[in-house]
Design an enzyme around this catalytic site. Structure first.
Site, mmCIF file in Angstrom:
data_model
loop_
_atom_site.group_PDB
_atom_site.id
_atom_site.type_symbol
_atom_site.label_atom_id
_atom_site.label_comp_id
_atom_site.label_asym_id
_atom_site.label_seq_id
_atom_site.Cartn_x
_atom_site.Cartn_y
_atom_site.Cartn_z
ATOM 1 N N GLU A 52 -0.668 6.256 -3.639
ATOM 2 C CA GLU A 52 -1.761 5.303 -2.186
ATOM 3 C C GLU A 52 -0.952 4.275 -1.735
ATOM 4 O OE1 GLU A 52 -5.659 3.748 -3.229
ATOM 5 O OE2 GLU A 52 -5.981 3.851 -1.265
ATOM 6 N N ASP A 131 -3.487 -1.742 7.707
ATOM 7 C CA ASP A 131 -3.761 -2.783 8.682
ATOM 8 C C ASP A 131 -3.521 -2.496 10.242
ATOM 9 O OD1 ASP A 131 -4.213 -4.653 6.327
ATOM 10 O OD2 ASP A 131 -1.907 -4.980 6.240
ATOM 11 N N THR A 199 -15.539 2.335 1.931
ATOM 12 C CA THR A 199 -14.809 1.037 1.333
ATOM 13 C C THR A 199 -15.357 -0.101 2.598
ATOM 14 O OG1 THR A 199 -12.673 0.871 2.872
ATOM 15 C CG2 THR A 199 -12.631 2.026 0.680
HETATM 16 C C1 LIG Z 1 -6.934 -2.818 5.453
HETATM 17 S S1 LIG Z 1 -6.403 -2.725 3.953
HETATM 18 C C2 LIG Z 1 -7.171 -1.403 3.169
HETATM 19 C C3 LIG Z 1 -6.964 -1.284 2.029
HETATM 20 C C4 LIG Z 1 -7.927 0.083 1.213
HETATM 21 N N1 LIG Z 1 -6.895 1.279 1.528
HETATM 22 C C5 LIG Z 1 -9.122 0.475 1.671
HETATM 23 O O1 LIG Z 1 -9.386 1.301 2.496
HETATM 24 O O2 LIG Z 1 -9.930 -0.266 1.505
HETATM 25 C C6 LIG Z 1 -4.620 -2.608 4.188
HETATM 26 C C7 LIG Z 1 -3.942 -2.878 2.719
HETATM 27 O O3 LIG Z 1 -2.412 -2.598 2.961
HETATM 28 C C8 LIG Z 1 -1.710 -3.573 2.285
HETATM 29 N N2 LIG Z 1 -0.415 -3.458 2.544
HETATM 30 C C9 LIG Z 1 0.041 -3.916 4.034
HETATM 31 N N3 LIG Z 1 1.274 -3.442 4.220
HETATM 32 C C10 LIG Z 1 1.672 -3.086 3.049
HETATM 33 C C11 LIG Z 1 2.924 -2.552 2.551
HETATM 34 N N4 LIG Z 1 4.058 -2.647 3.364
HETATM 35 N N5 LIG Z 1 3.144 -2.073 1.211
HETATM 36 C C12 LIG Z 1 1.978 -2.089 0.313
HETATM 37 N N6 LIG Z 1 1.005 -2.502 0.932
HETATM 38 C C13 LIG Z 1 0.641 -2.893 2.149
HETATM 39 C C14 LIG Z 1 -2.745 -4.806 2.262
HETATM 40 O O4 LIG Z 1 -2.129 -5.755 1.350
HETATM 41 C C15 LIG Z 1 -3.904 -4.465 2.227
HETATM 42 O O5 LIG Z 1 -4.488 -4.440 0.957
#
Ligand SMILES: C[S@@+](CC[C@H](N)C(=O)[O-])C[C@H]1O[C@@H](n2cnc3c(N)ncnc32)[C@H](O)[C@@H]1O
Length: 220
Positions: A52, A131, A199
């Site tokens: 994930e 994001d 979520t």
């Molecule tokens: C909008 S949130 C969605 C979280 C989760 N997937 C959900 O549906 O609830 C996006 C997540 O991606 C993470 N993220 C963004 N860029 C990333 C990267 N390059 N590597 C790992 N995680 C990343 C952010 O820290 C954030 O927790």
């Protein structure tokens, strides 16, 4: 990090977090490109592997791991408070302790996907609600780029599936364009991903009147 999440971290992080070498210093999220994670060693067994990307506060990770104890789940996340939250959710799910089929790496997935895992070793890749970077001048920060697609394709096992979801139409279009341009992948479903729970990102999108798009691609 809220105290309850920190407490969960203190209790189970050493069982769930995988420490990786970081050439740019201990606080960096960039993994050493020479490092290879061996899932068999890390999980102590051989099982279908779900990776994930951006697990956030761990909803899909914890729910998926509970529903598929016969699979292993490796989450890549840069946001430490999110990891703490995921650990707290994990304890709530199990009653106490870690889920044996989950590991989390505090790492930038963009680099890690290119180097950390063996080609053809991943059963499913999940990228749920990445994001969105809705402003046009920020679109270039979106994680789903041709290089990212290339890294995912390299990782997928022959029957492997990449599942994506977003609540932003423009990002959904961009995903279809960028991933659709990859001849080694075919779109096999736009149904809700079977293990994807609701979520707060989905709730927020729906409340704001946005549509949720699910995309699942399989290697040809
Ligand atoms: C909008 S949130 C969605 C979280 C989760 N997937 C959900 O549906 O609830 C996006 C997540 O991606 C993470 N993220 C963004 N860029 C990333 C990267 N390059 N590597 C790992 N995680 C990343 C952010 O820290 C954030 O927790």
């Amino acid at each position: 990090m809220p105290r309850a999440h920190q407490a969960a971290w203190d209790r189970i992080a050493d069982q769930v977090l995988v420490e990786v070498p970081r050439p740019m210093g201990a606080t960096s999220t960039v993994v050493d490109p020479a490092y290879r994670l061996d899932p068999q060693e890390v999980f102590g067994r051989t099982a279908p592997l779900v990776v994930e990307v951006g697990s956030g506060s761990g909803d899909a990770l914890v729910a998926g791991a509970a529903q598929r104890p016969e699979w292993d789940f490796l989450a890549l996340e840069v946001w430490r408070p999110g990891i703490g939250h995921a650990l707290a959710k994990m304890e709530a799910e199990t009653g106490a302790g870690a889920q044996p089929n989950v590991r989390i790496v505090e790492v930038d997935a963009v680099v890690a996907l290119q180097t950390m895992l063996a080609p053809g070793s991943v059963h499913e890749v999940w990228t749920f609600f990445p994001d969105p970077w809705p402003k046009a001048k920020h679109h270039k920060r979106r994680i789903v780029t041709p290089d990212f697609v290339d890294a995912v394709v390299r990782l997928l096992a022959p029957d492997g599936v990449w599942r994506l979801a977003t609540d932003w139409d423009h990002y959904a279009e961009s995903m279809r364009e960028v991933v659709g341009a990859e001849p080694r992948l075919e779109l096999v479903s736009t149904d809700r991903a079977p293990l994807r729970p609701v979520t707060r990102f989905e709730r927020r999108g729906t409340a704001a009147g946005r549509q949720i798009t699910d995309l699942a691609y399989r290697l040809r």
